[in-house]
Design an enzyme around this catalytic site. Sequence first.
Site, PDB file in Angstrom:
ATOM      1  N   ARG A  31       0.014   2.153  -5.904  1.00  0.00           N
ATOM      2  CA  ARG A  31       0.760   0.975  -5.458  1.00  0.00           C
ATOM      3  C   ARG A  31       1.980   1.332  -4.616  1.00  0.00           C
ATOM      4  O   ARG A  31       2.633   0.463  -4.048  1.00  0.00           O
ATOM      5  CB  ARG A  31       1.219   0.168  -6.677  1.00  0.00           C
ATOM      6  CG  ARG A  31       0.100  -0.315  -7.542  1.00  0.00           C
ATOM      7  CD  ARG A  31       0.634  -1.048  -8.739  1.00  0.00           C
ATOM      8  NE  ARG A  31       1.299  -2.268  -8.340  1.00  0.00           N
ATOM      9  CZ  ARG A  31       0.692  -3.425  -8.136  1.00  0.00           C
ATOM     10  NH1 ARG A  31      -0.605  -3.523  -8.310  1.00  0.00           N
ATOM     11  NH2 ARG A  31       1.367  -4.488  -7.770  1.00  0.00           N
ATOM     12  N   TRP A  85       7.185   1.640  -3.113  1.00  0.00           N
ATOM     13  CA  TRP A  85       6.769   1.553  -1.708  1.00  0.00           C
ATOM     14  C   TRP A  85       7.927   0.832  -1.026  1.00  0.00           C
ATOM     15  O   TRP A  85       8.150  -0.356  -1.243  1.00  0.00           O
ATOM     16  CB  TRP A  85       5.477   0.752  -1.591  1.00  0.00           C
ATOM     17  CG  TRP A  85       4.907   0.710  -0.203  1.00  0.00           C
ATOM     18  CD1 TRP A  85       4.127   1.655   0.403  1.00  0.00           C
ATOM     19  CD2 TRP A  85       5.043  -0.350   0.750  1.00  0.00           C
ATOM     20  NE1 TRP A  85       3.783   1.246   1.671  1.00  0.00           N
ATOM     21  CE2 TRP A  85       4.329   0.021   1.913  1.00  0.00           C
ATOM     22  CE3 TRP A  85       5.703  -1.585   0.753  1.00  0.00           C
ATOM     23  CZ2 TRP A  85       4.261  -0.778   3.050  1.00  0.00           C
ATOM     24  CZ3 TRP A  85       5.620  -2.383   1.889  1.00  0.00           C
ATOM     25  CH2 TRP A  85       4.899  -1.975   3.020  1.00  0.00           C
ATOM     26  N   ASN A 111       9.374  -5.064  -8.424  1.00  0.00           N
ATOM     27  CA  ASN A 111       8.346  -5.047  -7.383  1.00  0.00           C
ATOM     28  C   ASN A 111       8.430  -6.391  -6.695  1.00  0.00           C
ATOM     29  O   ASN A 111       8.342  -7.423  -7.355  1.00  0.00           O
ATOM     30  CB  ASN A 111       6.971  -4.859  -8.052  1.00  0.00           C
ATOM     31  CG  ASN A 111       5.821  -5.075  -7.080  1.00  0.00           C
ATOM     32  OD1 ASN A 111       5.970  -4.873  -5.878  1.00  0.00           O
ATOM     33  ND2 ASN A 111       4.684  -5.476  -7.609  1.00  0.00           N
ATOM     34  N   GLY A 112       8.636  -6.391  -5.371  1.00  0.00           N
ATOM     35  CA  GLY A 112       8.718  -7.665  -4.653  1.00  0.00           C
ATOM     36  C   GLY A 112       9.895  -7.671  -3.699  1.00  0.00           C
ATOM     37  O   GLY A 112      10.380  -6.612  -3.285  1.00  0.00           O
ATOM     38  N   GLU A 501     -14.835  -1.636  10.426  1.00  0.00           N
ATOM     39  CA  GLU A 501     -14.490  -0.981   9.164  1.00  0.00           C
ATOM     40  C   GLU A 501     -14.462   0.545   9.327  1.00  0.00           C
ATOM     41  O   GLU A 501     -13.580   1.222   8.795  1.00  0.00           O
ATOM     42  CB  GLU A 501     -15.478  -1.412   8.067  1.00  0.00           C
ATOM     43  CG  GLU A 501     -15.295  -0.769   6.709  1.00  0.00           C
ATOM     44  CD  GLU A 501     -13.929  -0.997   6.073  1.00  0.00           C
ATOM     45  OE1 GLU A 501     -13.135  -1.805   6.571  1.00  0.00           O
ATOM     46  OE2 GLU A 501     -13.654  -0.319   5.065  1.00  0.00           O
ATOM     47  N   LYS A 505     -11.161   2.769   8.565  1.00  0.00           N
ATOM     48  CA  LYS A 505     -11.147   3.872   7.593  1.00  0.00           C
ATOM     49  C   LYS A 505     -10.579   5.130   8.239  1.00  0.00           C
ATOM     50  O   LYS A 505      -9.743   5.807   7.673  1.00  0.00           O
ATOM     51  CB  LYS A 505     -12.562   4.197   7.077  1.00  0.00           C
ATOM     52  CG  LYS A 505     -13.163   3.288   6.045  1.00  0.00           C
ATOM     53  CD  LYS A 505     -12.563   3.342   4.676  1.00  0.00           C
ATOM     54  CE  LYS A 505     -11.364   2.458   4.525  1.00  0.00           C
ATOM     55  NZ  LYS A 505     -11.524   1.056   4.328  1.00  0.00           N
ATOM     56  N   GLU A 508      -6.763   4.845   9.032  1.00  0.00           N
ATOM     57  CA  GLU A 508      -5.942   4.782   7.817  1.00  0.00           C
ATOM     58  C   GLU A 508      -5.673   6.151   7.214  1.00  0.00           C
ATOM     59  O   GLU A 508      -4.563   6.426   6.784  1.00  0.00           O
ATOM     60  CB  GLU A 508      -6.699   4.008   6.721  1.00  0.00           C
ATOM     61  CG  GLU A 508      -6.508   2.536   6.708  1.00  0.00           C
ATOM     62  CD  GLU A 508      -7.076   1.921   5.447  1.00  0.00           C
ATOM     63  OE1 GLU A 508      -8.276   2.143   5.165  1.00  0.00           O
ATOM     64  OE2 GLU A 508      -6.335   1.230   4.747  1.00  0.00           O
ATOM     65  N   HIS A 524     -17.015  -4.699  29.021  1.00  0.00           N
ATOM     66  CA  HIS A 524     -15.985  -5.613  29.529  1.00  0.00           C
ATOM     67  C   HIS A 524     -14.581  -5.020  29.427  1.00  0.00           C
ATOM     68  O   HIS A 524     -13.604  -5.767  29.524  1.00  0.00           O
ATOM     69  CB  HIS A 524     -16.043  -6.938  28.766  1.00  0.00           C
ATOM     70  CG  HIS A 524     -17.340  -7.661  28.962  1.00  0.00           C
ATOM     71  ND1 HIS A 524     -17.716  -8.212  30.165  1.00  0.00           N
ATOM     72  CD2 HIS A 524     -18.381  -7.878  28.116  1.00  0.00           C
ATOM     73  CE1 HIS A 524     -18.918  -8.761  30.048  1.00  0.00           C
ATOM     74  NE2 HIS A 524     -19.348  -8.564  28.809  1.00  0.00           N
TER      75      HIS A 524
HETATM   76  C1  AGP Z   1      -8.380  -0.958   3.049  1.00  0.00           C
HETATM   77  O1  AGP Z   1      -8.777   0.347   3.214  1.00  0.00           O
HETATM   78  C2  AGP Z   1      -6.968  -1.209   3.200  1.00  0.00           C
HETATM   79  N1  AGP Z   1      -6.161  -0.360   2.440  1.00  0.00           N
HETATM   80  C3  AGP Z   1      -6.501  -2.632   3.367  1.00  0.00           C
HETATM   81  O2  AGP Z   1      -6.925  -3.033   4.627  1.00  0.00           O
HETATM   82  C4  AGP Z   1      -6.965  -3.687   2.325  1.00  0.00           C
HETATM   83  O3  AGP Z   1      -8.330  -3.896   2.450  1.00  0.00           O
HETATM   84  C5  AGP Z   1      -6.199  -5.003   2.558  1.00  0.00           C
HETATM   85  O4  AGP Z   1      -4.833  -4.769   2.399  1.00  0.00           O
HETATM   86  C6  AGP Z   1      -6.664  -6.121   1.660  1.00  0.00           C
HETATM   87  O5  AGP Z   1      -6.478  -5.806   0.317  1.00  0.00           O
HETATM   88  P1  AGP Z   1      -7.155  -6.684  -0.822  1.00  0.00           P
HETATM   89  O6  AGP Z   1      -8.621  -6.538  -0.662  1.00  0.00           O
HETATM   90  O7  AGP Z   1      -6.650  -6.119  -2.091  1.00  0.00           O
HETATM   91  O8  AGP Z   1      -6.721  -8.104  -0.588  1.00  0.00           O
END
Ligand code: AGP
Length: 626
Positions: A31, A85, A111-112, A501, A505, A508, A524
């Site tokens: 997290r 984070w 958290n928040g 996707e 991946k 990321e 295009h």
């Molecule tokens: C996926 O690899 C990511 N870390 C991210 O895009 C994630 O899918 C997105 O933040 C949505 O999260 P959720 O499915 O928990 O809502």
Amino acid sequence: MCGIVGAWMTRAGMDDIADVLVEGLRTLEYRGYDSSGVGVVRSDPGAAPGAVRVARKMGRLENLEEALKGGALAGANVGVGHTRWATHGEPSDENAHPHTDGTEQIALVHNGIIENYLELRAELEAAGVVFQSETDTEVLTHLVGRRYATDGDLAGSLRAALRQVKGYYAVAVVGNRDGVTELVCARQGPPLCVAMFEDGVMLASDVLAVLPHTREVTYLSDGDLAVLSPGSVRVERIDGEAGEAVERVATLVDWDTEAANKGGYPHFMLKEIFEQSEVLGRAIHNRLLPTQGDVQFEGDGWSDPDLNGIGRVQILACGTALHAGIVARYLIEGLARIPVEVDFASEYRYCEPVVSPGTLAIAISQSGETADTLAAMRLARELGAQTLAICNVQGSTLTRDCQKTILTHAGPEIGVASTKAFTAQLIAAYLFALRLGRARRVLDEATGARMIEELRHLRPKLESLLTTEFSDSIRKIAERHVNQNGFLFLGRGVNYPIALEGALKLKEISYVHAEGYAAGEMKHGPIALIDPGLTTLVINTKGRVADKVRSGIEQVRARKGPVIVLGSDEGSWSLGDDVVKIPETSEWLSPLLHVVPLQLFAYHVADLKGCDIDKPRNLAKSVTVE
Ligand code: AGP
């Protein structure tokens, strides 16, 4: 965004709660992982009995563990912990949680976001408070601390402070005054659960932290405040009166502690990729009705007339879940002939969406706590849509806020880069589209039965891709392309979102630039990028558009761009510099096979580059802020 944990253990011999807190934090590290800390109530030589002590360290959890070595905070059985984070203030020891008010009476983790923190900070500074950090959280700490110092009631002090703040929070505070220890927490937005078991009580952002102690947990609702002490958890309301308890029902979690371990794999991501055939098994378990050519979902499903009343679908999601949503669009339009729009949840909220009668809003989310997805779904509901969650976390905010839920049953996903949760979302989408198609008589019984048969035959095909040999073959390809400047992923139809996707991946976890594009769009614009330094990965499966995609591959080759071809279209295999042959299945199910080599490709490129695969820079698993 961040992970919080709190524990009060009464187990005989327990004298270092920091161990329990760190064990909990390890499961919550996904997290947030830029700093961590714990705060405990202990008797310290030279300190007043019951003094609150904290240890905080920038960087990974190991740094905190190092600081705690030798029992630096031993002599305590109650405390709170946090893994961060950063939102307000850079990652540093000072900005790490827990925060204190400088009195050794409280330690607070959060958290928040406290939205009005600047205003509150100015008021507190004017009253003489000296701040030690740049965080919004420290404001809350001082608000709680000042009140606690005068009336000595921690729950009351937290309640009063929370009434002054605007924002989103899961917050936990441990305090000791005049020898009386208290542990309290509250929630408005981010998730928080509490649990009571034989030798203690706990609170945590995620049940994973509690699982080593109990599988029976209670999720707090927004606006709840809980008071924990040995043998008791009392839930009240932030806007209610002190001592006025509200009832919350405990849930039995069906995950086990093993799920939070790497199980011999070097990374959670690889373990989770390899779990995908089991996920398929779980996601279809008890849901297939082969003789009726139909499927069923557990719980209170929609009746055929309900499903016939759906005239339009809006899918709301973020990131990987959004890509599953785009696949779902192809499935629902193709199999049930209902118009579908797919929106980034973050855009839907601010684009004046139109919800006509008969609209079903489907929110897709692994965590069920993504702030944008929750807000978009709530807006759709306010505008009159029916709501369905496709979600992996039972009891999450999304599942509780939506009228219906299809659980994806992927099991806990720890790797920040989503893999098995995506696969599970695709299966849920396939099943739901089939159910809709059958209810609306777009699909007849025989077609439904054939689709179920194809789904049952998918597992061995998926398993053939989840082997060390296959993974090694993808690594070899990754070795040949690892130093490229960039990557273009192309797919068409239901495999267009798989191209998106694959690119997500890769970027990321390996920090390489990668773009996903609809194969037909390449000419295009993106074709201008093609050169020997850019690798193009093309997904081409047997089906309606295979020859069109083939001509796209030729166009890349003509411009000397290296090509990796991936799919079941045999005609494309001779066109690639590298080829990944994928078993044949129906076009609707092909995304489930194509995504595996793309996940493995991203994994191996990142590994070859020496990146931190499970904890990529700047990311957090759940984005619980806007
Ligand atoms: C996926 O690899 C990511 N870390 C991210 O895009 C994630 O899918 C997105 O933040 C949505 O999260 P959720 O499915 O928990 O809502």
